[in-house]
Write a protein that holds these residues in place. Structure first.
Motif, PDB file in Angstrom:
ATOM      1  N   ALA A 179     -13.237  90.811 103.346  1.00 37.25           N
ATOM      2  CA  ALA A 179     -13.523  92.180 102.896  1.00 37.25           C
ATOM      3  C   ALA A 179     -13.362  93.088 104.110  1.00 37.25           C
ATOM      4  O   ALA A 179     -13.959  92.834 105.156  1.00 37.25           O
ATOM      5  N   ASN A 180     -12.562  94.102 103.969  1.00 31.24           N
ATOM      6  CA  ASN A 180     -12.265  94.985 105.109  1.00 31.24           C
ATOM      7  C   ASN A 180     -12.536  96.437 104.786  1.00 31.24           C
ATOM      8  O   ASN A 180     -12.459  96.852 103.627  1.00 31.24           O
ATOM      9  N   LEU A 181     -12.740  97.183 105.858  1.00 28.31           N
ATOM     10  CA  LEU A 181     -12.624  98.637 105.784  1.00 28.31           C
ATOM     11  C   LEU A 181     -11.151  98.931 106.037  1.00 28.31           C
ATOM     12  O   LEU A 181     -10.629  98.610 107.108  1.00 28.31           O
ATOM     13  N   ASP A 182     -10.450  99.454 105.030  1.00 28.15           N
ATOM     14  CA  ASP A 182      -9.023  99.789 105.185  1.00 28.15           C
ATOM     15  C   ASP A 182      -8.892 101.232 105.659  1.00 28.15           C
ATOM     16  O   ASP A 182      -9.407 102.157 105.005  1.00 28.15           O
ATOM     17  N   ILE A 183      -8.230 101.421 106.769  1.00 24.27           N
ATOM     18  CA  ILE A 183      -7.943 102.776 107.259  1.00 24.27           C
ATOM     19  C   ILE A 183      -6.433 102.955 107.152  1.00 24.27           C
ATOM     20  O   ILE A 183      -5.669 102.267 107.839  1.00 24.27           O
ATOM     21  N   GLY A 238     -11.285  97.369 101.307  1.00 31.33           N
ATOM     22  CA  GLY A 238     -10.136  96.486 101.152  1.00 31.33           C
ATOM     23  C   GLY A 238     -10.495  95.059 101.508  1.00 31.33           C
ATOM     24  O   GLY A 238     -11.645  94.629 101.406  1.00 31.33           O
ATOM     25  N   GLY A 239      -9.472  94.316 101.954  1.00 31.44           N
ATOM     26  CA  GLY A 239      -9.628  92.880 102.185  1.00 31.44           C
ATOM     27  C   GLY A 239      -9.118  92.162 100.952  1.00 31.44           C
ATOM     28  O   GLY A 239      -9.476  92.540  99.817  1.00 31.44           O
ATOM     29  N   VAL A 240      -8.271  91.165 101.166  1.00 34.15           N
ATOM     30  CA  VAL A 240      -7.626  90.520 100.015  1.00 34.15           C
ATOM     31  C   VAL A 240      -8.650  89.971  99.015  1.00 34.15           C
ATOM     32  O   VAL A 240      -8.559  90.230  97.810  1.00 34.15           O
ATOM     33  N   GLY A 241      -9.635  89.240  99.502  1.00 33.81           N
ATOM     34  CA  GLY A 241     -10.630  88.653  98.592  1.00 33.81           C
ATOM     35  C   GLY A 241     -11.382  89.731  97.825  1.00 33.81           C
ATOM     36  O   GLY A 241     -11.547  89.653  96.602  1.00 33.81           O
ATOM     37  N   ARG A 242     -11.840  90.743  98.568  1.00 33.64           N
ATOM     38  CA  ARG A 242     -12.585  91.837  97.915  1.00 33.64           C
ATOM     39  C   ARG A 242     -11.708  92.568  96.899  1.00 33.64           C
ATOM     40  O   ARG A 242     -12.148  92.891  95.801  1.00 33.64           O
ATOM     41  N   ASN A 243     -10.453  92.833  97.266  1.00 37.06           N
ATOM     42  CA  ASN A 243      -9.555  93.528  96.328  1.00 37.06           C
ATOM     43  C   ASN A 243      -9.369  92.722  95.047  1.00 37.06           C
ATOM     44  O   ASN A 243      -9.380  93.266  93.939  1.00 37.06           O
ATOM     45  N   ILE A 244      -9.171  91.419  95.213  1.00 36.12           N
ATOM     46  CA  ILE A 244      -8.978  90.565  94.027  1.00 36.12           C
ATOM     47  C   ILE A 244     -10.238  90.603  93.156  1.00 36.12           C
ATOM     48  O   ILE A 244     -10.162  90.724  91.931  1.00 36.12           O
ATOM     49  N   ASP A 256      -8.097  93.323 111.995  1.00 42.16           N
ATOM     50  CA  ASP A 256      -9.118  92.845 112.940  1.00 42.16           C
ATOM     51  C   ASP A 256     -10.208  92.176 112.109  1.00 42.16           C
ATOM     52  O   ASP A 256     -11.081  92.835 111.550  1.00 42.16           O
ATOM     53  N   MET A 257     -10.120  90.842 112.028  1.00 44.49           N
ATOM     54  CA  MET A 257     -10.993  90.136 111.092  1.00 44.49           C
ATOM     55  C   MET A 257     -11.675  88.934 111.733  1.00 44.49           C
ATOM     56  O   MET A 257     -11.894  87.907 111.077  1.00 44.49           O
ATOM     57  N   ALA A 258     -12.082  89.095 113.004  1.00 44.27           N
ATOM     58  CA  ALA A 258     -12.722  87.972 113.701  1.00 44.27           C
ATOM     59  C   ALA A 258     -13.961  87.487 112.950  1.00 44.27           C
ATOM     60  O   ALA A 258     -14.277  86.292 112.952  1.00 44.27           O
ATOM     61  N   ALA A 294      -6.091  83.147 102.335  1.00 44.07           N
ATOM     62  CA  ALA A 294      -5.794  82.597 103.661  1.00 44.07           C
ATOM     63  C   ALA A 294      -6.432  83.360 104.819  1.00 44.07           C
ATOM     64  O   ALA A 294      -6.183  83.036 105.976  1.00 44.07           O
ATOM     65  N   ASN A 295      -7.306  84.339 104.536  1.00 45.04           N
ATOM     66  CA  ASN A 295      -8.121  84.897 105.615  1.00 45.04           C
ATOM     67  C   ASN A 295      -9.152  83.878 106.100  1.00 45.04           C
ATOM     68  O   ASN A 295      -9.644  83.956 107.223  1.00 45.04           O
ATOM     69  N   LEU A 296      -9.502  82.953 105.219  1.00 48.10           N
ATOM     70  CA  LEU A 296     -10.561  81.977 105.546  1.00 48.10           C
ATOM     71  C   LEU A 296     -10.089  81.006 106.623  1.00 48.10           C
ATOM     72  O   LEU A 296      -8.892  80.683 106.688  1.00 48.10           O
ATOM     73  N   ALA A 347       1.412  85.230 108.816  1.00 52.29           N
ATOM     74  CA  ALA A 347       0.659  84.643 109.927  1.00 52.29           C
ATOM     75  C   ALA A 347      -0.442  83.704 109.433  1.00 52.29           C
ATOM     76  O   ALA A 347      -0.762  82.710 110.091  1.00 52.29           O
ATOM     77  N   LYS A 348      -1.040  84.023 108.288  1.00 50.22           N
ATOM     78  CA  LYS A 348      -2.209  83.250 107.828  1.00 50.22           C
ATOM     79  C   LYS A 348      -1.881  82.234 106.728  1.00 50.22           C
ATOM     80  O   LYS A 348      -2.613  81.253 106.550  1.00 50.22           O
ATOM     81  N   ALA A 349      -0.794  82.467 105.981  1.00 48.48           N
ATOM     82  CA  ALA A 349      -0.489  81.606 104.829  1.00 48.48           C
ATOM     83  C   ALA A 349      -0.424  80.110 105.169  1.00 48.48           C
ATOM     84  O   ALA A 349      -0.839  79.276 104.337  1.00 48.48           O
ATOM     85  N   GLY A 367       0.050  93.623  95.897  1.00 46.21           N
ATOM     86  CA  GLY A 367       0.128  92.174  95.719  1.00 46.21           C
ATOM     87  C   GLY A 367      -1.195  91.591  95.210  1.00 46.21           C
ATOM     88  O   GLY A 367      -1.198  90.675  94.384  1.00 46.21           O
ATOM     89  N   ASP A 368      -2.304  92.135  95.702  1.00 47.55           N
ATOM     90  CA  ASP A 368      -3.628  91.642  95.269  1.00 47.55           C
ATOM     91  C   ASP A 368      -3.836  91.949  93.782  1.00 47.55           C
ATOM     92  O   ASP A 368      -4.394  91.145  93.029  1.00 47.55           O
ATOM     93  N   SER A 369      -3.361  93.123  93.397  1.00 47.40           N
ATOM     94  CA  SER A 369      -3.503  93.531  92.009  1.00 47.40           C
ATOM     95  C   SER A 369      -2.593  92.703  91.092  1.00 47.40           C
ATOM     96  O   SER A 369      -2.977  92.335  89.968  1.00 47.40           O
TER      97      SER A 369
HETATM   98  O1  LIG Z   1      -4.788  89.676 107.577  1.00 47.93           O
HETATM   99  C1  LIG Z   1      -5.040  90.468 106.661  1.00 47.93           C
HETATM  100  N1  LIG Z   1      -4.317  91.589 106.491  1.00 47.93           N
HETATM  101  C2  LIG Z   1      -4.589  92.477 105.472  1.00 47.93           C
HETATM  102  C3  LIG Z   1      -5.623  92.249 104.613  1.00 47.93           C
HETATM  103  C4  LIG Z   1      -5.931  93.162 103.470  1.00 47.93           C
HETATM  104  O2  LIG Z   1      -4.816  93.163 102.604  1.00 47.93           O
HETATM  105  C5  LIG Z   1      -5.034  94.198 101.685  1.00 47.93           C
HETATM  106  C6  LIG Z   1      -3.733  94.609 101.072  1.00 47.93           C
HETATM  107  O3  LIG Z   1      -3.123  93.539 100.426  1.00 47.93           O
HETATM  108  C7  LIG Z   1      -5.737  95.299 102.464  1.00 47.93           C
HETATM  109  O4  LIG Z   1      -6.839  95.728 101.713  1.00 47.93           O
HETATM  110  C8  LIG Z   1      -6.158  94.607 103.759  1.00 47.93           C
HETATM  111  O5  LIG Z   1      -7.496  94.872 104.108  1.00 47.93           O
HETATM  112  C9  LIG Z   1      -6.403  91.082 104.764  1.00 47.93           C
HETATM  113  O6  LIG Z   1      -7.348  90.815 103.984  1.00 47.93           O
HETATM  114  N2  LIG Z   1      -6.077  90.225 105.792  1.00 47.93           N
END
Ligand SMILES: O=c1[nH]cc([C@@H]2O[C@H](CO)[C@@H](O)[C@H]2O)c(=O)[nH]1
Ligand SMILES: Nc1ncnc2c1ncn2[C@@H]1O[C@H](COP(=O)(O)OP(=O)(O)OP(=O)(O)O)[C@@H](O)[C@H]1O
Length: 314
Positions: free
Chosen positions: A15-19, A42-48, A115-117, A144-146, A171-173, A252-254
């Protein structure tokens, strides 16, 4: 048709703050570009999770947030949509994930930094503390953020449940490589597919190779071209829909969430794919990473009115 899908879905991911900064005119590198800067959850998991909940699924989100302004924005976004935030962990010192994207004047992504440390703290030990949420879920969505060992832990511990996954980025897939045989649905784009397989090829060939490695349903998105679905019954293509593109982020998440929901809403794979593409188009027309107006009724009215009543599950 009922717009409520009773399936309880646990989404485990970022879950991210998307700027997002979008230029008013052609992007000039190395200079300050006049434009619009927007914050959104944002954040892929949160968006899904938000997409699925808005499409009528019963979602819980397991992620980790910092004790900061990003946390407040993300929690509010989930609560507004109806996503259960019960499993969310708050880390006392690390910052909430932040994604910074720069779009051109057409809303297309030029570059981004994630930035998802903080998500590296979502270790198997932490996940094990949330056992009840895994047990209660009818299906699990991972991305794949996990950390890789957490992805493996989820797939090994919960192999009896349908597990769907998103590749996130090239990078993460590759973190999904060792669990392909556990996946019911894998959503990737071409670059992510190639990164997982460590080889290049045309999109259909990549989709077939992922299927051969055990993924039941491969959903390979092709940006403005559309999407491919490949499974044991065959291959389906759906072209993208041309529309007003406000912001690429989250399409893509949608698409992925739309497909996961559509498998319970529509009978035929071709219609399911069409529903998914419509969800992506609907997101592209929003400045946020998820279109807050998303709903089965909206997608049906705007994009799928040509489908007969009999095409729908109920
Ligand atoms: O490495 C990452 N890059 C981007 C995202 C997120 O992807 C979303 C768009 O598909 C966006 O909300 C971003 O936070 C993520 O979760 N991890
Ligand atoms: N320029 C566009 N015009 C129309 N539809 C588009 C466009 N870009 C993307 N789409 C739609 O969105 C879907 C997902 O896009 P894409 O393949 O870019 O996903 P992605 O690479 O996972 O993107 P993201 O990481 O931003 O979520 C596509 O399958 C298509 O339906």
């Amino acid at each position: 048709m009922t717009n409520t899908l009773p399936l309880r879905t646990l989404i485990v991911g970022g879950a991210n703050l998307d700027i997002t900064g979008s230029c008013f005119a052609r992007f000039v590198p190395g200079d300050s570009n006049p434009g619009l800067v927007k914050n959104s959850a944002g954040g892929v998991g949160r968006n899904i999770a938000e997409n699925l909940q808005r499409l009528g699924m019963n979602c819980s989100l397991l992620t980790v947030l910092g004790d900061d302004i990003g946390q407040a924005l993300i929690l509010r976004s989930c609560t507004d949509a109806g996503v259960d935030t019960g499993p969310i962990i708050v880390h006392p010192t690390l910052t909430t994930g932040t994604y910074m994207a720069i779009n051109n004047q057409l809303g297309a992504l030029l570059a981004a930094i994630a930035d998802m440390a903080i998500i590296d703290t979502l270790t198997p030990d932490q996940l094990a503390l949330k056992a009840a949420y895994f047990t209660q879920a009818d299906q699990i969505i991972i991305e794949a953020n996990l950390p890789e060992n957490s992805i493996q832990w989820i797939c090994e511990q919960h192999s009896s449940k349908p597990i769907c996954a998103d590749g996130v980025s090239a990078a993460k897939a590759p973190r999904l490589r060792s669990v392909l045989a556990h996946l019911d649905v894998l959503k990737v784009n071409s670059e992510e597919a190639a990164a997982i397989l460590q080889e290049t090829g045309d999109d259909l060939a990549l989709a077939k190779k992922l299927h051969a490695k055990g993924v039941k349903n491969v959903l390979l998105s092709q940006g403005p071209q559309g999407v491919i679905l490949h499974n044991q019954d065959g291959t389906w293509y759906k072209s993208a829909i041309k529309g007003d593109n406000e912001n690429d982020t989250g399409a893509g998440d949608s698409l992925f969430a739309g497909f996961v929901a559509a498998r319970h809403l529509l009978k035929r794979p071709a219609d399911q794919l069409e529903f998914a593409v419509a969800c992506a188009t609907f997101t592209l027309s929003s400045t946020a990473s998820v279109n807050p107006k998303l709903g089965v009724h909206e997608i049906r009215q705007l994009f799928l009115s040509h489908l007969s009543k009999g095409a729908w599950c109920s």
